[in-house]
Design a protein around this motif. Structure first.
Motif, PDB file in Angstrom:
ATOM      1  N   THR B 241       0.825  -1.219   0.000  1.00  0.00           N
ATOM      2  CA  THR B 241       0.000   0.000   0.000  1.00  0.00           C
ATOM      3  C   THR B 241       0.854   1.262   0.000  1.00  0.00           C
ATOM      4  O   THR B 241       0.446   2.289  -0.537  1.00  0.00           O
ATOM      5  N   SER B 242       2.050   1.186   0.599  1.00  0.00           N
ATOM      6  CA  SER B 242       2.911   2.378   0.542  1.00  0.00           C
ATOM      7  C   SER B 242       3.931   2.255  -0.601  1.00  0.00           C
ATOM      8  O   SER B 242       4.935   2.953  -0.621  1.00  0.00           O
ATOM      9  N   LYS B 243       3.659   1.350  -1.516  1.00  0.00           N
ATOM     10  CA  LYS B 243       4.442   1.169  -2.750  1.00  0.00           C
ATOM     11  C   LYS B 243       5.919   0.851  -2.505  1.00  0.00           C
ATOM     12  O   LYS B 243       6.798   1.333  -3.199  1.00  0.00           O
ATOM     13  N   ILE B 244       6.166   0.080  -1.460  1.00  0.00           N
ATOM     14  CA  ILE B 244       7.530  -0.411  -1.233  1.00  0.00           C
ATOM     15  C   ILE B 244       7.481  -1.936  -1.318  1.00  0.00           C
ATOM     16  O   ILE B 244       6.662  -2.571  -0.656  1.00  0.00           O
ATOM     17  N   LEU B 245       8.341  -2.490  -2.166  1.00  0.00           N
ATOM     18  CA  LEU B 245       8.390  -3.949  -2.240  1.00  0.00           C
ATOM     19  C   LEU B 245       9.384  -4.444  -1.198  1.00  0.00           C
ATOM     20  O   LEU B 245      10.543  -4.693  -1.493  1.00  0.00           O
ATOM     21  N   ASN B 246       8.954  -4.556   0.059  1.00  0.00           N
ATOM     22  CA  ASN B 246       9.889  -5.028   1.081  1.00  0.00           C
ATOM     23  C   ASN B 246      10.015  -6.547   1.007  1.00  0.00           C
ATOM     24  O   ASN B 246       9.314  -7.210   0.249  1.00  0.00           O
ATOM     25  N   ILE B 247      10.899  -7.095   1.808  1.00  0.00           N
ATOM     26  CA  ILE B 247      11.208  -8.523   1.720  1.00  0.00           C
ATOM     27  C   ILE B 247      10.000  -9.388   2.079  1.00  0.00           C
ATOM     28  O   ILE B 247       9.880 -10.533   1.657  1.00  0.00           O
ATOM     29  N   ASP B 248       9.081  -8.806   2.858  1.00  0.00           N
ATOM     30  CA  ASP B 248       7.915  -9.584   3.257  1.00  0.00           C
ATOM     31  C   ASP B 248       6.923  -9.814   2.114  1.00  0.00           C
ATOM     32  O   ASP B 248       6.081 -10.706   2.203  1.00  0.00           O
ATOM     33  N   VAL B 249       7.027  -9.030   1.045  1.00  0.00           N
ATOM     34  CA  VAL B 249       6.114  -9.218  -0.094  1.00  0.00           C
ATOM     35  C   VAL B 249       6.360 -10.574  -0.775  1.00  0.00           C
ATOM     36  O   VAL B 249       5.439 -11.388  -0.865  1.00  0.00           O
ATOM     37  N   PRO B 250       7.607 -10.858  -1.224  1.00  0.00           N
ATOM     38  CA  PRO B 250       7.817 -12.187  -1.805  1.00  0.00           C
ATOM     39  C   PRO B 250       7.601 -13.327  -0.815  1.00  0.00           C
ATOM     40  O   PRO B 250       7.162 -14.410  -1.209  1.00  0.00           O
ATOM     41  N   ILE B 251       7.876 -13.069   0.472  1.00  0.00           N
ATOM     42  CA  ILE B 251       7.662 -14.129   1.472  1.00  0.00           C
ATOM     43  C   ILE B 251       6.177 -14.440   1.583  1.00  0.00           C
ATOM     44  O   ILE B 251       5.755 -15.599   1.498  1.00  0.00           O
ATOM     45  N   ALA B 252       5.373 -13.391   1.737  1.00  0.00           N
ATOM     46  CA  ALA B 252       3.931 -13.579   1.866  1.00  0.00           C
ATOM     47  C   ALA B 252       3.369 -14.246   0.614  1.00  0.00           C
ATOM     48  O   ALA B 252       2.531 -15.156   0.697  1.00  0.00           O
ATOM     49  N   LEU B 253       3.867 -13.812  -0.525  1.00  0.00           N
ATOM     50  CA  LEU B 253       3.441 -14.404  -1.795  1.00  0.00           C
ATOM     51  C   LEU B 253       3.769 -15.893  -1.818  1.00  0.00           C
ATOM     52  O   LEU B 253       2.924 -16.732  -2.178  1.00  0.00           O
ATOM     53  N   GLY B 254       4.996 -16.218  -1.405  1.00  0.00           N
ATOM     54  CA  GLY B 254       5.423 -17.617  -1.361  1.00  0.00           C
ATOM     55  C   GLY B 254       4.547 -18.452  -0.442  1.00  0.00           C
ATOM     56  O   GLY B 254       4.115 -19.545  -0.802  1.00  0.00           O
ATOM     57  N   VAL B 255       4.247 -17.910   0.746  1.00  0.00           N
ATOM     58  CA  VAL B 255       3.434 -18.645   1.716  1.00  0.00           C
ATOM     59  C   VAL B 255       2.040 -18.897   1.156  1.00  0.00           C
ATOM     60  O   VAL B 255       1.512 -20.022   1.218  1.00  0.00           O
ATOM     61  N   VAL B 256       1.449 -17.857   0.554  1.00  0.00           N
ATOM     62  CA  VAL B 256       0.096 -17.989   0.001  1.00  0.00           C
ATOM     63  C   VAL B 256       0.083 -19.048  -1.106  1.00  0.00           C
ATOM     64  O   VAL B 256      -0.760 -19.959  -1.116  1.00  0.00           O
ATOM     65  N   VAL B 257       1.053 -18.939  -2.033  1.00  0.00           N
ATOM     66  CA  VAL B 257       1.091 -19.880  -3.152  1.00  0.00           C
ATOM     67  C   VAL B 257       1.312 -21.312  -2.648  1.00  0.00           C
ATOM     68  O   VAL B 257       0.639 -22.246  -3.086  1.00  0.00           O
ATOM     69  N   LEU B 258       2.244 -21.453  -1.703  1.00  0.00           N
ATOM     70  CA  LEU B 258       2.499 -22.766  -1.121  1.00  0.00           C
ATOM     71  C   LEU B 258       1.225 -23.373  -0.549  1.00  0.00           C
ATOM     72  O   LEU B 258       0.912 -24.540  -0.779  1.00  0.00           O
ATOM     73  N   PHE B 259       0.505 -22.552   0.209  1.00  0.00           N
ATOM     74  CA  PHE B 259      -0.685 -23.052   0.881  1.00  0.00           C
ATOM     75  C   PHE B 259      -1.789 -23.404  -0.119  1.00  0.00           C
ATOM     76  O   PHE B 259      -2.339 -24.506  -0.092  1.00  0.00           O
ATOM     77  N   VAL B 260      -2.069 -22.484  -1.047  1.00  0.00           N
ATOM     78  CA  VAL B 260      -3.152 -22.703  -2.014  1.00  0.00           C
ATOM     79  C   VAL B 260      -2.841 -23.914  -2.886  1.00  0.00           C
ATOM     80  O   VAL B 260      -3.674 -24.805  -3.081  1.00  0.00           O
ATOM     81  N   ARG B 261      -1.603 -23.971  -3.392  1.00  0.00           N
ATOM     82  CA  ARG B 261      -1.204 -25.090  -4.241  1.00  0.00           C
ATOM     83  C   ARG B 261      -1.325 -26.425  -3.498  1.00  0.00           C
ATOM     84  O   ARG B 261      -1.848 -27.406  -4.018  1.00  0.00           O
ATOM     85  N   SER B 262      -0.841 -26.426  -2.233  1.00  0.00           N
ATOM     86  CA  SER B 262      -0.871 -27.670  -1.460  1.00  0.00           C
ATOM     87  C   SER B 262      -2.300 -28.112  -1.174  1.00  0.00           C
ATOM     88  O   SER B 262      -2.628 -29.298  -1.277  1.00  0.00           O
ATOM     89  N   VAL B 263      -3.154 -27.152  -0.819  1.00  0.00           N
ATOM     90  CA  VAL B 263      -4.545 -27.494  -0.503  1.00  0.00           C
ATOM     91  C   VAL B 263      -5.247 -28.063  -1.734  1.00  0.00           C
ATOM     92  O   VAL B 263      -5.933 -29.093  -1.652  1.00  0.00           O
ATOM     93  N   THR B 264      -5.036 -27.422  -2.881  1.00  0.00           N
ATOM     94  CA  THR B 264      -5.680 -27.954  -4.098  1.00  0.00           C
ATOM     95  C   THR B 264      -5.130 -29.330  -4.446  1.00  0.00           C
ATOM     96  O   THR B 264      -5.875 -30.221  -4.861  1.00  0.00           O
ATOM     97  N   ASP B 265      -3.811 -29.517  -4.257  1.00  0.00           N
ATOM     98  CA  ASP B 265      -3.213 -30.830  -4.505  1.00  0.00           C
ATOM     99  C   ASP B 265      -3.898 -31.911  -3.693  1.00  0.00           C
ATOM    100  O   ASP B 265      -4.211 -32.992  -4.190  1.00  0.00           O
ATOM    101  N   VAL B 266      -4.130 -31.593  -2.421  1.00  0.00           N
ATOM    102  CA  VAL B 266      -4.721 -32.588  -1.532  1.00  0.00           C
ATOM    103  C   VAL B 266      -6.192 -32.816  -1.886  1.00  0.00           C
ATOM    104  O   VAL B 266      -6.646 -33.955  -2.001  1.00  0.00           O
ATOM    105  N   ILE B 267      -6.918 -31.734  -2.105  1.00  0.00           N
ATOM    106  CA  ILE B 267      -8.357 -31.872  -2.372  1.00  0.00           C
ATOM    107  C   ILE B 267      -8.607 -32.603  -3.689  1.00  0.00           C
ATOM    108  O   ILE B 267      -9.442 -33.505  -3.774  1.00  0.00           O
ATOM    109  N   LEU B 268      -7.824 -32.227  -4.705  1.00  0.00           N
ATOM    110  CA  LEU B 268      -8.032 -32.857  -6.009  1.00  0.00           C
ATOM    111  C   LEU B 268      -7.217 -34.147  -6.173  1.00  0.00           C
ATOM    112  O   LEU B 268      -7.182 -34.722  -7.262  1.00  0.00           O
ATOM    113  N   ASP B 269      -6.538 -34.530  -5.094  1.00  0.00           N
ATOM    114  CA  ASP B 269      -5.741 -35.744  -5.103  1.00  0.00           C
ATOM    115  C   ASP B 269      -4.664 -35.747  -6.200  1.00  0.00           C
ATOM    116  O   ASP B 269      -4.498 -36.701  -6.937  1.00  0.00           O
ATOM    117  N   LEU B 270      -3.958 -34.619  -6.322  1.00  0.00           N
ATOM    118  CA  LEU B 270      -2.901 -34.506  -7.336  1.00  0.00           C
ATOM    119  C   LEU B 270      -1.528 -34.886  -6.784  1.00  0.00           C
ATOM    120  O   LEU B 270      -0.628 -35.249  -7.513  1.00  0.00           O
TER     121      LEU B 270
END
Lengths: 62, 801
Positions: B241-270
Motif C-alpha cells: 500500500t505504501s508502494k515499497i516492495l519489502n522482503i515480506d512481499v515475496p515471502i507472503a506471496l510464497g506462503v500464500v502460493v504454497l498453501f493454495v497449491r498444497s490445498v488444491t493438490d490434496v483436495i483434487l488428489d494430485l
C-alpha cells in the motif's frame, strides 16, 4: 477400523499435550527470565549446609 | 619504617562487605575488616539472622548503604504508593522494584531470603537480567516504606523514579514465542507425516492411508499460515500500500502460493502438497526473527528525564510544616526542601543554605558548582552538601532542561524512512521472480498447457526468499551479541546497518571527551615547605566538601596528625592553626585572593599566616585515547564538537585535535538538535556521541545516537546505543565493523541466489517435486546461518583487545 488410526490419534494427542504445556509455561512467565532460575537451583544445598553449621556452633556454645 | 609498613598493609585490607580498600578508618568485628560503619552494620544484620552465607557465595558482594534519612518519606503518601504497587488487596501487596546493585549470585540469594529479615515479607523473587525484585508482603503488618527502608539498610537501595509513577503495569509481549511454538510444533509433525511419501514406495499400507496423512498435514499447517505467519502478511500489505516492495512481499506471496497449491493438490488428489516446506519456511523465518530480537533487558534505551527525577519532594508550607508533594503538583512560588544527595526537580532560586550542586547528569561536568542564596538553580542538579531551601520559579514541565522534551523529535512516531539492505534487494528480487514466473508460464502454455499452472506456482514456491530474509537477522543479531560482550550495547540489530552509512561524527565535549570521574588537579602558585604541605594535607583531610575529598584523594600518602585548632565555615573554607602556623584554605573570598580575579574556574585557594600562596585548580581531564581516536576518524568522517560550555578550552582543543574538526561552543540543548537537523538536510548521516540529559535532543535527532556512560547501570538518556566509557577508543573499530557486516550480508545474498537459481531450474522445467523443495529450502537456510555466524565471529575476533 484399523489400529493405525488409534496410534495416530494417540501420538497426536501426546504431541498436543506437550504443546499446550509449553504454551501454558510461556503464559505463566517461565521464559521471561532464563537466567535467575539457573542460579537459584544451586542455593538449596548451601542453605542446608549453613543451617547445619549453625546448629553445630550452637551446640558447641551450650 | 612504620609508614611503609602501613601502606603495604593497607593495600591488602579490603572491606569484607563491599570490597573497597579500608582507608584510614579500619573497623573490625568478628576478625573481619570493614571500611565503614555502614558496611559493619549490614554485616551485623546478616550475622544476626543467619544470613552470612551471603559472603560465601561471592567475595565482597555488598554495597555501602547510603544515608537515606527522610528520602523515602513520600512513601507514606497513599496516592503515590498506590501507583507503584503491582497488586493491592489491602491485606497483600505486591511491588516490583529496580535495584541497580544486583550483580552476583549472593545478591539473588540474600534478596530471596528477605523473609528471614522481616517476617511480614511473604515472598521475594529476583529477576537477575532485569535487576528487579518482586516482593509480596503482608500489608496489614508492614508497609512499602518499611520494605524499601529494609532494602536500603542492607545496601540494596531500590531506584524509584518519576517514570515508575507514570507507567502502569507493563505487559510483556510474548507473541513471537507463541508463533514460534505453533510453527515448530506443526513443522515437526508435518515432517513426520510427509516422510513416507519421500520414498514413493508403493507399499499397500501407505497407499491406503496417505489421504489421512495428507489431510492431517493440511490441518497442521492452517494455524501456521493464519497465526504464525500473520505478521508477514500484515507487513507485506503495508509495504504494497505504501508502494515499497519489502522482503515480506515475496515471502507472503510464497506462503500464500504454497498453501493454495498444497490445498488444491490434496483436495483434487494430485499429490502430497508442500506442507513440509511451508511449515519449515515459517519456522526458520521466525527463528531468524527471534534471534535478532536480543535485547539487553537491564538497560533502557527509552529513558527521558522522568526516569531520573524523583516522584516526590518535600514542600515547606506557609506554617513551616513539611509535606511530601508529588512533583507535578509543585507550583510557582512553592518552597522546597532539598536534602543531601537529593535532586532539584524544578528551576528555582536558592533561599537558604549553601548549595554544592552536581550537574554531571545534565551536562557531564564532573566538578560540582557552588551556589549562594539568591542564586538561580536549575532542574536536574544534585545537592551534595547539606540541606537547602529553594523557591520554585518554574513548574516541572517548563524548566530549562525539561522543556527540551516538548520538542517535536520526542513526540513523533518513529516511523523510520531507513531502507535496509534487505529491502533494497527485495525490490529487484521480487520483480525478477515475477518476470521469470510469467515467462515460464507463457512458454509452457505453448508447449504443454496442462503443466503451465504447475510451473507458475513452482517458481513462486522455490523462489521464496527464505535465505535472503535470514541473512540480515543472523549477521546483525550475532554482531549485536559480540558487541554486547565488548560493552557496546545496541538497542536493536538494525542500528548496525545505520552505523555503516554514517559520514559525520559529532561529539559532546563535557562528559564525553572529558571523563566524568577523573579530573586533573594542578597547583599554581608559590611552592610549600615540607611543614606547610603537611599541615595543608591534614586540613584537607578533615573537610567533607566534595572538592576537598577530590584533592585529598590525589595526595599520595598523608602522615596523619591531630591539629591544634580547626574552624570550618561551611560553604567558605577552613582555618586551622598548628605549631604557630595558621592556614586558610577555601573559596576565593574566604582567602582574600586579591591577585586572582578568575572566579570562573573551580579552585581551592591557600593562604599561610596571612600570605596568599596559590590555588589548586580543578579541570576536567580528557579521555586517554581522544587524540588517537580523532586521528583515525579524521580520514573517513567529518568531525564536530558541540559543547554547552564557553570557549575556554577552544585553543587547547584546536592544538590537540586535527584541523578538520569543527568547534561549536555555547550550544543550548535545542541548538545541538537544530545543528544536527541542518547537517541532515544537507544529506549527511550523523552519528552523535553524548552523555548527559542536555544531549537527549541531539541523540534523538541524529541517525545514530550513542550514549557514553561510565556506569551503564546508572542512567543514560534515550539513545540507539549505550557504550561503556572504557571502550571509548574503539568507536572507529565499531564503525568499520558495521561496514564489514553489510558486506557479509551482501555475500550471503549472492550465496542464496545460487540456491535460488538451482531451484528455479527445477521449477521452470516443470520437475519440482515436493521432496526437492523440502531439501533445498532448509539447506539454503542452514548454509546462510552457518556462513553468517562464522563470518561475524571472525570479525568479532578483531575486537579482542
Amino acid at each position: 477400523m484399523s489400529v493405525i488410526y488409534l496410534l495416530l490419534a494417540l501420538s497426536i494427542l501426546v504431541a498436543i499435550i506437550f504443546f499446550i504445556a509449553f504454551i501454558y509455561s510461556v503464559k505463566r512467565g517461565q521464559y521471561d527470565d532464563s537466567y535467575t532460575p539457573s542460579v537459584r537451583m544451586l542455593f538449596d544445598d548451601e542453605l542446608v549446609n549453613d543451617k547445619k553449621n549453625n546448629l553445630k556452633t550452637d551446640t558447641n556454645t551450650i | 619504617m612504620y609508614q611503609a609498613f602501613r601502606v603495604n598493609n593497607m593495600s591488602n585490607l579490603v572491606c569484607y562487605h563491599c570490597g573497597n580498600s579500608c582507608d584510614d578508618n579500619l573497623i573490625t568485628k568478628d576478625k573481619k575488616t570493614f571500611c565503614c560503619n555502614g558496611c559493619k552494620t549490614v554485616y551485623e544484620i546478616f550475622s544476626e539472622n543467619d544470613l552470612t552465607c551471603y559472603y560465601d557465595l561471592d567475595q565482597n558482594p555488598g554495597a555501602i548503604p547510603e544515608d537515606i534519612l527522610g528520602k523515602y518519606d513520600f512513601l507514606d503518601n497513599q496516592n503515590i504508593t498506590d501507583k507503584l504497587l503491582e497488586f493491592n488487596d489491602n491485606n497483600k501487596q505486591v511491588v516490583s522494584l529496580f535495584i541497580p546493585h544486583i550483580h552476583c549470585s549472593s545478591c539473588i540469594w540474600v534478596l530471596e531470603n528477605l523473609h528471614k529479615l522481616q517476617e511480614n515479607i511473604v515472598a521475594s523473587q529476583v529477576n537477575f537480567p532485569k535487576k528487579t525484585i518482586r516482593i509480596t508482603y503482608n500489608a496489614a503488618q508492614t508497609s512499602l516504606k518499611e520494605v524499601v527502608l529494609l532494602l536500603s539498610a542492607i545496601g540494596y537501595e531500590p531506584y524509584i523514579s518519576l517514570e515508575d509513577y507514570e507507567v502502569g503495569k507493563k505487559s510483556i509481549d510474548r507473541t513471537l514465542l507463541y508463533q514460534l511454538a505453533v510453527a515448530g510444533f506443526a513443522f515437526g509433525n508435518v515432517m513426520f507425516l510427509s516422510f513416507p511419501e519421500y520414498f514413493e514406495v508403493n507399499e499397500f499400507w501407505l497407499e491406503q492411508y496417505k489421504h489421512v496423512f495428507r489431510w492431517l498435514m493440511l490441518f497442521f499447517s492452517i494455524p501456521v499460515v493464519f497465526y504464525a505467519a500473520k505478521d508477514y502478511f500484515i507487513s507485506a500489505y503495508k509495504g504494497v500500500t505504501s508502494k515499497i516492495l519489502n522482503i515480506d512481499v515475496p515471502i507472503a506471496l510464497g506462503v500464500v502460493v504454497l498453501f493454495v497449491r498444497s490445498v488444491t493438490d490434496v483436495i483434487l488428489d494430485l499429490g502430497s502438497g508442500f506442507f513440509d516446506s511451508l511449515t519449515g519456511l515459517v519456522f526458520f523465518l521466525l527463528i531468524g526473527k527471534f534471534f535478532q530480537q536480543k535485547t539487553y533487558s537491564f538497560l533502557s534505551f527509552e529513558r527521558d528525564f522522568k526516569s531520573y527525577f524523583p516522584i516526590a519532594v518535600t514542600k515547606i508550607n506557609v506554617d513551616l510544616s513539611e509535606e511530601n508533594t508529588q512533583i507535578y503538583e509543585i507550583k510557582k512560588g512553592d518552597r522546597l526542601l532539598i536534602r543531601n544527595q537529593e535532586l532539584i526537580p524544578v528551576d528555582g532560586i536558592l533561599i537558604k543554605g549553601n548549595a554544592t550542586i552536581d550537574y554531571s547528569f545534565v551536562t557531564g561536568e564532573s566538578i560540582a558548582v557552588e551556589k549562594k542564596s539568591g542564586d538561580k538553580v536549575f532542574a536536574g542538579g544534585k545537592q551534595l552538601n547539606g540541606i537547602i531551601e529553594m523557591e520554585v520559579v518554574k513548574s516541572v514541565s517548563q524548566s530549562y532542561l525539561t522543556q527540551l522534551w516538548s520538542n517535536d523529535v520526542f513526540n513523533k512516531e518513529s516511523t523510520s524512512k531507513f531502507k535496509s539492505l534487505t529491502d533494497t534487494i527485495s525490490k529487484r528480487f521480487t520483480i525478477f521472480v515475477l518476470s521469470i514466473a510469467t515467462i515460464a508460464t507463457i512458454f509452457w502454455l505453448f508447449i504443454d498447457p496442462s503443466i503451465a499452472l504447475h510451473v507458475f506456482t513452482a517458481v513462486l514456491i522455490i523462489a521464496c526468499p527464505c535465505a535472503i530474509a535470514l541473512a540480515a537477522p543472523f549477521t546483525l543479531g550475532n554482531l549485536l551479541r559480540i558487541l554486547g560482550k565488548k560493552k557496546f550495547y545496541l538497542k536493536n540489530a538494525s542500528i548496525i546497518e545505520k552505523m555503516a552509512k554514517i559520514d559525520t561524527v559529532i561529539f559532546d565535549k563535557t562528559g564525553t571527551l572529558t571523563s566524568t570521574q577523573k579530573s586533573e588537579i594542578c597547583y599554581v602558585g608559590k611552592p610549600f615547605s615540607e611543614e606547610e604541605k603537611h599541615l595543608l594535607q591534614n586540613v584537607i583531610r578533615i573537610s567533607n566538601h566534595p572538592l576537598s575529598r577530590m584533592l585529598y584523594n590525589s595526595f599520595d600518602d598523608v602522615n596523619q596528625q591531630q591539629l591544634e585548632s580547626v574552624k570550618e565555615i561551611i560553604g567558605k573554607g577552613i582555618e586551622a592553626t598548628h605549631n604557630m602556623l595558621t592556614i586558610r584554605v577555601g573559596s576565593f573570598s574566604f582567602v582574600d585572593a586579591d591577585m586572582d580575579k578568575n572566579q570562573f574556574e573551580t579552585a581551592i585557594h591557600v593562604r599561610f599566616n596571612g600570605e596568599y600562596y596559590g590555588k589548586y585548580v580543578f579541570k576536567n581531564s580528557y579521555r586517554k585515547h581522544m587524540e588517537q581516536l580523532f586521528q583515525t576518524l579524521e580520514h573517513s568522517f567529518s568531525l564536530s564538537i558541540l559543547s554547552g560550555d564557553n570557549e575556554g578550552e577552544k585553543v587547547f582543543l584546536e592544538k590537540k585535535l586535527p584541523k578538520k574538526v569543527q568547534f561549536l561552543f555555547n550550544q543550548k540543548p535545542e541548538d545541538k538538535l537544530t545543528y544536527i537537523q541542518s547537517l541532515q538536510e544537507k544529506g549527511n548521516k550523523v552519528l552523535m556521541i553524548g552523555d548527559g540529559l542536555n544531549d537527549a535532543g541531539a541523540l534523538m535527532q541524529s541517525d545514530v545516537g550513542i550514549s557514553l556512560s561510565e556506569n551503564i547501570n546508572v542512567f543514560s538518556p534515550a539513545c540507539d546505543a549505550i557504550l561503556d566509557a572504557s571502550n571509548f577508543k574503539n568507536i572507529k573499530t565499531y564503525l568499520t565493523l558495521s561496514k564489514q557486516a553489510t558486506k557479509i550480508i551482501k555475500y550471503s545474498f549472492a550465496l542464496s541466489l545460487c540456491y535460488n537459481i538451482i531451484g528455479l531450474y527445477f521449477a521452470v522445467t516443470g520437475q519440482l517435486e515436493p521432496v526437492i523443495a523440502a531439501i533445498l529450502m532448509p539447506l539454503s537456510s542452514i548454509t546462510i546461518v552457518v556462513f553468517t555466524t562464522v563470518m561475524t565471529n571472525i570479525l568479532g575476533r578483531k575486537l579482542k583487545d
